[in-house]
Design an enzyme around this catalytic site. Sequence first.
Site, PDB file in Angstrom:
ATOM      1  N   ASP A  20       0.748  -1.168  -0.142  1.00  0.00           N
ATOM      2  CA  ASP A  20      -0.081  -0.052   0.084  1.00  0.00           C
ATOM      3  C   ASP A  20       0.893   1.279   0.041  1.00  0.00           C
ATOM      4  O   ASP A  20       0.587   2.142  -0.694  1.00  0.00           O
ATOM      5  CB  ASP A  20      -0.947   0.047   1.214  1.00  0.00           C
ATOM      6  CG  ASP A  20      -2.111  -0.916   1.214  1.00  0.00           C
ATOM      7  OD1 ASP A  20      -1.866  -1.803   0.111  1.00  0.00           O
ATOM      8  OD2 ASP A  20      -2.977  -1.000   1.744  1.00  0.00           O
ATOM      9  N   ARG A  47       0.936   6.382  16.808  1.00  0.00           N
ATOM     10  CA  ARG A  47       0.551   7.430  15.737  1.00  0.00           C
ATOM     11  C   ARG A  47       1.141   8.915  16.173  1.00  0.00           C
ATOM     12  O   ARG A  47       1.848   9.395  15.280  1.00  0.00           O
ATOM     13  CB  ARG A  47      -0.839   7.460  15.256  1.00  0.00           C
ATOM     14  CG  ARG A  47      -1.486   6.136  14.895  1.00  0.00           C
ATOM     15  CD  ARG A  47      -0.457   5.258  14.005  1.00  0.00           C
ATOM     16  NE  ARG A  47      -1.345   4.530  13.358  1.00  0.00           N
ATOM     17  CZ  ARG A  47      -0.679   3.538  12.537  1.00  0.00           C
ATOM     18  NH1 ARG A  47       0.565   3.633  12.510  1.00  0.00           N
ATOM     19  NH2 ARG A  47      -1.352   2.492  11.857  1.00  0.00           N
ATOM     20  N   ASP A  87      -6.757   6.066  12.508  1.00  0.00           N
ATOM     21  CA  ASP A  87      -5.441   6.592  12.318  1.00  0.00           C
ATOM     22  C   ASP A  87      -5.141   7.581  11.308  1.00  0.00           C
ATOM     23  O   ASP A  87      -4.363   8.564  11.868  1.00  0.00           O
ATOM     24  CB  ASP A  87      -4.614   5.207  11.798  1.00  0.00           C
ATOM     25  CG  ASP A  87      -4.456   4.138  12.327  1.00  0.00           C
ATOM     26  OD1 ASP A  87      -4.197   4.210  13.475  1.00  0.00           O
ATOM     27  OD2 ASP A  87      -4.434   3.014  11.968  1.00  0.00           O
ATOM     28  N   SER A 122      -5.969  -6.748   8.412  1.00  0.00           N
ATOM     29  CA  SER A 122      -5.230  -5.631   8.322  1.00  0.00           C
ATOM     30  C   SER A 122      -4.553  -5.623   9.675  1.00  0.00           C
ATOM     31  O   SER A 122      -5.051  -5.874  10.711  1.00  0.00           O
ATOM     32  CB  SER A 122      -6.102  -4.405   8.433  1.00  0.00           C
ATOM     33  OG  SER A 122      -5.391  -3.310   8.706  1.00  0.00           O
TER      34      SER A 122
HETATM   35  N1  ARG Z   1      -8.962  -0.360  15.966  1.00  0.00           N
HETATM   36  C1  ARG Z   1      -7.500  -0.153  16.526  1.00  0.00           C
HETATM   37  C2  ARG Z   1      -7.194   1.341  16.685  1.00  0.00           C
HETATM   38  O1  ARG Z   1      -8.050   2.197  16.041  1.00  0.00           O
HETATM   39  C3  ARG Z   1      -6.478  -0.672  15.812  1.00  0.00           C
HETATM   40  C4  ARG Z   1      -6.155  -0.146  14.394  1.00  0.00           C
HETATM   41  C5  ARG Z   1      -5.152  -0.714  13.668  1.00  0.00           C
HETATM   42  N2  ARG Z   1      -4.829  -0.064  12.558  1.00  0.00           N
HETATM   43  C6  ARG Z   1      -4.486  -0.514  11.321  1.00  0.00           C
HETATM   44  N3  ARG Z   1      -3.959   0.264  10.359  1.00  0.00           N
HETATM   45  N4  ARG Z   1      -4.748  -1.811  10.962  1.00  0.00           N
HETATM   46  O2  ARG Z   1      -6.525   1.955  17.446  1.00  0.00           O
END
Ligand code: ARG
Length: 410
Positions: free
Chosen positions: A16, A96, A125, A177
């Site tokens: 990606d 992040r 994110d 993911s």
């Molecule tokens: N749901 C979790 C969060 O919002 C994990 C997110 C995982 N992110 C990803 N890009 N796979 O913190």
Amino acid sequence: MSKIDKVVLAYSGGLDTSIILKWIKNNYNCEVVCMTADLGQGEEMDGIEEKALATGAVKAYVEDMREEFARDYVFPMFRANALYEGRYLLGTAIARPLISKRMVEIAEMEGAQAVSHGATGKGNDQVRFELATMALNPRLKTIAPWREWDLKSRTDLINFAKENEIPIPVSRKKPWSIDANLLHTSFEGGELEDPWNSPGPDCYRNITPPEMCPDDPEEITIDFEAGDPIAVNSVKYSPAALLSKLNELGGKHGIGRVDMVENRFVGMKSRGVYETPGGTILAAAHRDLEGICMDREMMHLRDSLIPKYAEMVYYGYWFSPEREALQALIDKSQEKVTGTVRVKLFKGNCVPLGRKSPFSMYQAELATFEEDDIYDQADAEGFIKLVGLRLKGRMQQSKWGGKDTEDSCE
Ligand code: ARG
């Protein structure tokens, strides 16, 4: 809009972000500088710089940020005992802001006008990256290709990769993911999208399924200083090394799995499976130590703020006046959270067995069931009368319309 001629991209080395790299170059006709933070995601770091350059980056920063991550992000959050919706230890959310901070620094050094990330338009994110960027350098723009491009499906992406000579990994199709770092691994999507489906055996990375864990329990000690862990089994570790050590122990004993449906900031519910082996041990031990060395009202006040603090981290308000103010209160509450906790690790469980502290407020002579000479049990009678006065008043009101009865003023 001012011209963008250089962009700093948070590059993971996966398909990606490789596509994103090319796409930004083509669409913005600009240079792309890649930034990859090693936050403990493991094997994904190998050969990443070459890969970024081969895919068209003018420069690639690959940085080991594990210590900073553990020390300045994970540990402060653990001082707060943060849990989102009572269960999620925030492993992705806490990473992040650090990635954004480094991207902003690099953008400033490189004279870039924008930063970019590979987060989709549906998740948390993107919000976290962009709020952190706004808080640190409001002049920087963010390019979010997932919200801009017209690549609508996985097939579109594969075709784009083929046309642009981006190598497509031959490994088996990823069913989820995944986001991984020193604190956790998360799994979302694929078969997990049906919240009734139980995660299959492949949905384990760092944690041994409890059925396959050792039959013998393991006892360990963790030393804390002012709310932060400093040693395991009396051996001192740096923050990142300590977290790795606990990950290894927790993973071996099947500790730290959470499967939940959570509320995303952007509105929908989503199902996530998380592995947080070391973090789960740490949270249990820390909470246990607080039991002996934290003042009651301080603890209750701090506890009332946990959902708020966790929400700030989850939503992406790490760099915000409200999180910083809460952090100051939390850090103050941790000054005396120093001592040692003994925990047993056994088939998915982490059970505190004992705790001690030079600042212990536990007074055996007060709590004892044996006779003591500090606490006069007779005092409790007046105490209970006064704290219960309003309860009697309420019942008198409803039963007797507030009229006194013989013993109502007793
Ligand atoms: N749901 C979790 C969060 O919002 C994990 C997110 C995982 N992110 C990803 N890009 N796979 O913190």
